[in-house]
Scaffold this active site. Structure first.
Site, short mmCIF file in Angstrom:
data_model
loop_
_atom_site.label_atom_id
_atom_site.label_comp_id
_atom_site.label_asym_id
_atom_site.label_seq_id
_atom_site.Cartn_x
_atom_site.Cartn_y
_atom_site.Cartn_z
N ALA A 1 7.53 6.51 5.69
CA ALA A 1 6.84 6.94 4.20
C ALA A 1 5.96 7.21 5.13
O ALA A 1 5.05 7.20 6.46
CB ALA A 1 6.86 6.30 3.54
N ALA B 1 4.10 3.45 6.07
CA ALA B 1 5.06 2.52 6.38
C ALA B 1 6.48 3.04 6.32
O ALA B 1 6.11 3.98 6.05
CB ALA B 1 5.15 0.94 5.77
N GLN B 2 7.30 2.32 8.22
CA GLN B 2 9.07 2.80 8.23
C GLN B 2 9.72 1.52 8.02
O GLN B 2 8.61 -0.03 8.38
CB GLN B 2 8.72 3.42 9.22
CG GLN B 2 8.23 3.11 10.55
CD GLN B 2 8.08 4.20 12.05
OE1 GLN B 2 7.88 4.81 11.36
NE2 GLN B 2 9.08 3.32 12.49
N LYS C 1 9.80 -3.49 6.05
CA LYS C 1 9.10 -2.85 5.82
C LYS C 1 7.81 -3.00 6.52
O LYS C 1 7.03 -4.42 6.45
CB LYS C 1 8.62 -2.32 4.65
CG LYS C 1 7.91 -1.28 4.17
CD LYS C 1 7.89 -1.05 2.41
CE LYS C 1 6.87 0.45 2.17
NZ LYS C 1 6.26 0.49 0.89
N ASP D 1 6.74 6.28 -8.36
CA ASP D 1 7.44 6.60 -6.46
C ASP D 1 8.08 7.18 -6.91
O ASP D 1 9.08 6.59 -5.38
CB ASP D 1 7.02 6.37 -5.81
CG ASP D 1 6.25 7.40 -4.34
OD1 ASP D 1 6.53 8.60 -4.92
OD2 ASP D 1 5.99 6.49 -3.58
#
Length: 520
Positions: free
Chosen positions: A158, A161-162, A177, A309
């Site tokens: 994203a 972050a990932q 995360k 979201d």
């Protein structure tokens, strides 16, 4: 003497600036593009290029001509591509804003929405070695001392972050995360840059009223960058909505979490917009959309605590022994609604569903839409004013109506931006959420129908009833409110049963035409 002191102070200031810049570059692996002035300059040049394109090329043609419309669409496309390139180069907060733009279907020109949508699935990745540094710095322990395995490829990436799949020492599979290393360091400069540039655009184009976009980013980004805050949201939503047995929220491992690292239960599932996955796993598309509608209606109208979201990467579906499960991920962004706003919004939706023109006008104006309330109603429902006037529960949504709405988004761009700038700020994220949910419905090839409007109405009635009870001044008033609320809910239940019976085999033989709507 004074002159010498000034020279020394200047040298010290210059030396401090050079030393500070060198330290910053060293901390960022000598990447020159991480310096704030570089990021600001890149953004400023991009915006200047876009403004010049509009100013220079839209001078000649008649604004009402087809040539003008075609030219404007071409400039929209060029500008959107430039913005996307800027978002990818600057990363972090810029990608977050780009993703936000990509969700504003029917609210922005389609060229911008389509171009920015790519950022939801194609956000830049960080190197694994950089992520290890974040984990070890925040948790104070080597990665290999915490995990027996750690996937080299992310399961999700994203803007901020990932997420990587990992296994703890006791064999527990978790999702970790990790914030992109430089996001927090860049966030302050990026927010100020956006704020400055959007205000300058508004100065050049007085009709451009998207200053709220910078204001919302400035308010929400620091909250999203605190993963401990996300963990608290996660636990609160699990507690508030525990009555929904279909909802799954991952458990948080607090001892392995920090502001930049969030370790949580690993949850399986396919993306909520993946119709093929649902078909392969015998998951009912209608059940998923119905339950998603129930959850978000409860969030918005009753609890006033909204996960903002719900794009497909953050909502998974799977099949368990207990039935179909919806997994809600990424709890960084929530909107808390005030009671006054929530009740007025509930009454507005009740009016929209009943095609109560006077009610629509009254409650749209209470939400600051003013005389633009018909356009505001179209923005909320993503339906034409003709459909709203006739009853959105009865008029089938068609491809021609969709085209009308898209054309209106381009034609009434100025008016739409004016509405977005004047309505309560808490509504902006709700509108974004509504658009994302509609996008999921479109991907699954379903559309809000009478059944989904019944679920929404049920939550609106409860919300208004609870508010009336809070204001009640005596036992008799409380009794009347209970009777009125329960009667409305019973009416809905009878109508729901009628719909079910009508669609049954016996009902299809008895009824040859559809009912004329409900709540009349």
């Amino acid at each position: 003497m004074a002159h010498r002191v000034k020279r020394i102070l200047k040298l010290l200031t210059f030396g401090g600036a050079v030393g500070g810049t060198a330290w910053f570059l060293r901390e960022n692996d000598w990447e020159i593009s991480t310096v704030g002035v570089m990021r600001f300059g890149r953004a400023a040049l991009t915006v200047l290029s876009i403004v010049a394109d509009y100013k220079m090329n839209l001078r000649g043609p008649d604004p009402n001509s087809e040539e003008y419309k075609k030219l404007k669409s071409e400039i929209h496309t060029r500008s959107a591509l430039k913005l996307r390139e800027l978002c990818c180069k600057n990363g972090g907060a810029f990608i977050k804003v780009g993703q936000h733009i990509g969700t504003l279907e029917y609210l922005l020109p389609s060229e911008y929405v389509k171009t920015m949508k790519v950022l939801h699935s194609d956000a830049p990745k960080s190197e694994l070695s950089d992520l290890y540094k974040v984990i070890e710095m925040d948790l104070g322990t080597k990665v290999e001392e915490i995990f027996t395995s750690f996937s080299s490829e992310p399961v999700g990436t994203a803007s901020l972050a990932q997420v990587h799949k990992a296994t703890l020492k006791d064999g527990t599979v978790v999702a970790v995360k990790i914030q992109h290393p430089r996001v927090k360091a860049h966030s302050y400069v990026d927010i100020k840059t956006m704020e400055f540039l959007i205000n300058r655009i508004a100065w050049v184009f007085p009709d451009f009223q998207y200053v709220w976009l910078a204001e919302e980013t400035k308010k929400n980004l620091p909250l999203e960058l605190d993963f401990l805050n996300e963990g608290r949201h996660c636990e609160r939503v699990a507690r508030l909505f525990k009555k929904f047995t279909f909802l799954k929220v991952p458990r948080i491992y607090w001892d392995l979490s920090s502001e930049r690292v969030l370790t949580m239960e690993f949850c399986e599932g396919g993306k909520v917009d993946d119709r093929q996955y649902m078909k392969e796993h015998n998951i009912s598309v209608n059940e998923v959309t119905r339950n998603l509608g129930k959850l978000y209606s409860e969030m918005i109208f009753v609890q006033g605590y909204v996960h903002c979201d719900p794009h497909p990467g953050n909502v998974l579906v799977n099949k368990t022994k207990q039935g179909t499960q919806i997994v809600l991920l990424d709890h960084g962004l929530y909107q808390t609604l005030t009671d006054d706003f929530r009740v007025n919004y509930s009454k507005l939706w009740m009016s929209l569903i009943k095609a109560d023109m006077e009610g629509i006008k009254t409650y749209a104006m209470k939400l600051n839409a003013g005389n633009l309330y018909p356009l505001f109603a179209c923005m909320l429902t993503a339906r034409s004013w003709k459909s709203i006037s006739s009853g959105i529960d009865r008029i089938e949504y068609t491809a021609s109506e969709e085209q009308v709405i898209k054309d209106n988004a381009a034609q009434y761009f100025i008016e739409i931006s004016e509405i977005l700038n004047r309505v309560p700020r808490q509504l902006l994220l709700i509108m974004k959420t509504n658009d994302v949910l509609r996008g999921i419905e479109a991907s699954l090839q379903v559309r809000s129908n009478a059944s989904s409007f019944i679920n929404m109405s049920r939550c609106c009635i409860r919300a208004v009833g609870l508010d009336d009870l809070r204001k009640a001044d005596g036992y008799f008033t409380v009794f009347k409110i209970h009777i009125n609320t329960n009667w409305q809910l019973c009416t809905l239940s009878f109508y729901e049963f009628f719909l079910w019976f009508q669609n049954s085999l016996i009902g299809q033989l008895l009824f040859r035409r559809k009912p004329s709507g409900f709540l009349k």
